[in-house]
Write an enzyme that holds these catalytic residues in place. Structure first.
Site, short mmCIF file in Angstrom:
data_model
loop_
_atom_site.label_atom_id
_atom_site.label_comp_id
_atom_site.label_asym_id
_atom_site.label_seq_id
_atom_site.Cartn_x
_atom_site.Cartn_y
_atom_site.Cartn_z
N HIS A 339 0.81 -1.21 0.00
CA HIS A 339 0.00 0.00 0.00
C HIS A 339 0.85 1.27 0.00
O HIS A 339 0.39 2.32 -0.46
CB HIS A 339 -0.93 0.01 1.22
CG HIS A 339 -2.14 -0.84 1.05
ND1 HIS A 339 -2.12 -2.20 1.31
CD2 HIS A 339 -3.41 -0.56 0.66
CE1 HIS A 339 -3.32 -2.70 1.08
NE2 HIS A 339 -4.13 -1.73 0.67
N GLY A 340 2.03 1.22 0.53
CA GLY A 340 2.84 2.44 0.52
C GLY A 340 4.12 2.30 1.30
O GLY A 340 4.28 1.41 2.14
#
Length: 490
Positions: A339-340
């Site tokens: 996701h990041g």
């Protein structure tokens, strides 16, 4: 000429105004696409070319020159997958597979995680490296995973690679799902290219229901609730009471669901109108009575991808209970990191992985006991799972650990529940929309099916009228500043 100059300014990439499903420009784009697509609807190759050209232009309008990455990715994996399929020597096949994996993961790591690792090295005192100015290409996490699954499936001989490069580029660049998913498997999508384009009433009704419902969730609920309440809470939690912070977390849980599922629904609905069936990406996840069930209902395309290409290759549940729990934790840590580039996302994934392992143990222990009241037991499970997920959303959305702990501290030590009536009256529109959002979420599936059926029975002029009235309604209620979809950053 001023007209041509203005037209060029509209058609070219504009960093401040990327193309979105809920943008005004998309209506003109989609109208032009529909016209061209209908002209070639009876010709397979014509449909492929029209769809691919419009998809690449769509991506250009979203992220400028990074459209080249999609084309480059398609070239690399098209070539490697065909080489893997033709090759008989297992060592060479495996080497080609790892080469594909390294290229795809390497590209993702460079654009998404370079500065994260530079920051770790600097924090450890191992270097004084200046962070690089790297812009994250939109959708890279999604089409990278599609590339990987395709090549791996070819290596496993579960599918045959396509013979025509345009077919693969079409699959990878398919604009409804290009930037925010769902993550579509080639085995599900590519066979549909060969099928004749037939649009029946069920397709029209289902597609319209998904598009209108997705727009309502994204534009009316998610954007408004976020801009008028959630961002105030998360920007500085210490300025708000515990009851405000708790309601802010409940609001964000609805916002991220409506934002992402709304966009996914629109993608699936548009694809349905074009003759392609994409599996659902969400299935009312807050109805889940366990964290395991939640991950069968939330971001289904990602959770199933992680299961098939990470969890099972790690050993799944085949190597003992302890190894299974470790595999669950590792899989969700990878999912969080996907996701990041942030420790917040890693912690978010770690908590979910730990919760999945605990849930496995709990279910095995409780299998020996029959609950006295199954309905009450399920309601308790839903409430517990929802609050566990909400707790994890704090770390997912907070800008830093400090902000996350500040919000939790406010809820724990400065709750002030007596202020609930004042908070509700201060944001009446926000909480009315939250009520509508959660009510729609818990509606029985039969109610939605009836609405789909009624939409499918409308004549053409009726469908056009419904779409026109709904778009007019959105124009009246949408926020003045369009909110970029949350999963754009992933």
């Amino acid at each position: 000429m001023p007209f041509l100059e203005n037209l060029w300014n509209v058609l070219k990439y504009n960093e401040a105004d990327p193309i979105l499903f809920n943008s005004a420009f998309f209506l003109y784009f989609f109208a032009a696409f529909l016209l061209c697509y209908q002209l070639v609807r009876k010709h397979e190759r014509g449909r492929v070319w029209v769809f691919t050209v419009f998809s690449l232009y769509f991506f250009y309008k979203a992220c400028n020159e990074y459209v080249g990455l999609v084309i480059l990715s398609a070239i690399v994996d098209f070539y490697l997958s065909n080489r893997i399929h033709r090759e008989q020597r297992e060592g060479v096949r495996k080497g080609l597979l790892w080469f594909s994996v390294l290229i795809n993961i390497g590209m993702l790591v460079y654009f998404k995680y370079t500065n994260f690792f530079i920051g770790i090295l600097n924090d450890l005192g191992a270097g004084r490296i200046t962070p690089m100015h790297i812009l994250l290409p939109i959708g890279i996490s999604f089409y990278t995973f599609e590339n990987l699954s395709y090549t791996i499936d070819v290596y496993r001989r579960e599918i045959k690679p396509v013979d025509k490069f345009m077919d693969y580029l079409f699959f990878l660049s398919f604009f409804p799902k290009l930037m925010m998913g769902p993550i579509v498997r080639a085995a599900d999508f590519i066979p549909q290219i060969r099928q004749p384009y037939v649009l029946n009433r069920e397709d029209v009704g289902k597609g319209m229901f998904l598009i209108l419902g997705g727009l309502f969730k994204k534009v009316v609920i998610s954007d408004f609730v976020y801009q008028n309440f959630v961002q105030y809470i998360f920007d500085d939690p210490s300025r708000h009471t515990g009851i405000e912070c708790l309601l802010g977390v409940y609001a964000y849980a609805l916002v991220i669901y409506c934002d992402f599922s709304g966009y996914s629904d629109m993608a699936i609905g548009i694809a349905r109108w074009m003759g392609f069936t994409i599996p659902p990406n969400f299935d009312k996840p807050y109805k889940s009575s366990s964290i395991t069930e939640f991950w069968r209902r939330w971001h289904i395309s990602l959770s199933s991808w992680l299961r098939d290409y990470v969890y099972i290759p790690l050993g799944g549940n085949r190597k003992g209970k302890l190894r299974q729990y470790i595999n669950l934790l590792l899989t969700m840590l990878i999912g969080g990191f996907w996701h990041g580039a942030s420790w917040n996302f890693i912690l978010w994934g770690g908590i979910h992985g730990g919760a999945l392992a605990v849930d496995k143990v709990w279910r095995q222990r409780m299998a020996k006991f029959a609950p006295v009241n199954k309905r009450l037991w399920k309601i308790g499970g839903i409430l517990f799972t929802f609050h566990l997920v909400c707790f994890c959303w704090i770390f997912f959305h907070a800008a830093s650990f400090a902000d996350a702990w500040a919000l939790i501290r406010q809820v724990a030590y400065d709750f002030q529940g007596n202020l609930l009536p004042e908070v509700l009256t201060a944001y009446p529109q926000v909480f009315i929309l939250m009520g509508i959002g959660y009510l729609l979420h818990f509606l029985p599936a039969a109610t939605e099916q009836k609405l789909e059926f009624r939409l499918a029975r409308l004549p053409l002029w009726g469908s056009v009228a419904v779409m026109t009235v709904f778009i007019w309604f959105l124009a009246q209620v949408k926020t003045t500043v369009p909110m970029i979809p949350i999963y754009f950053q992933f």
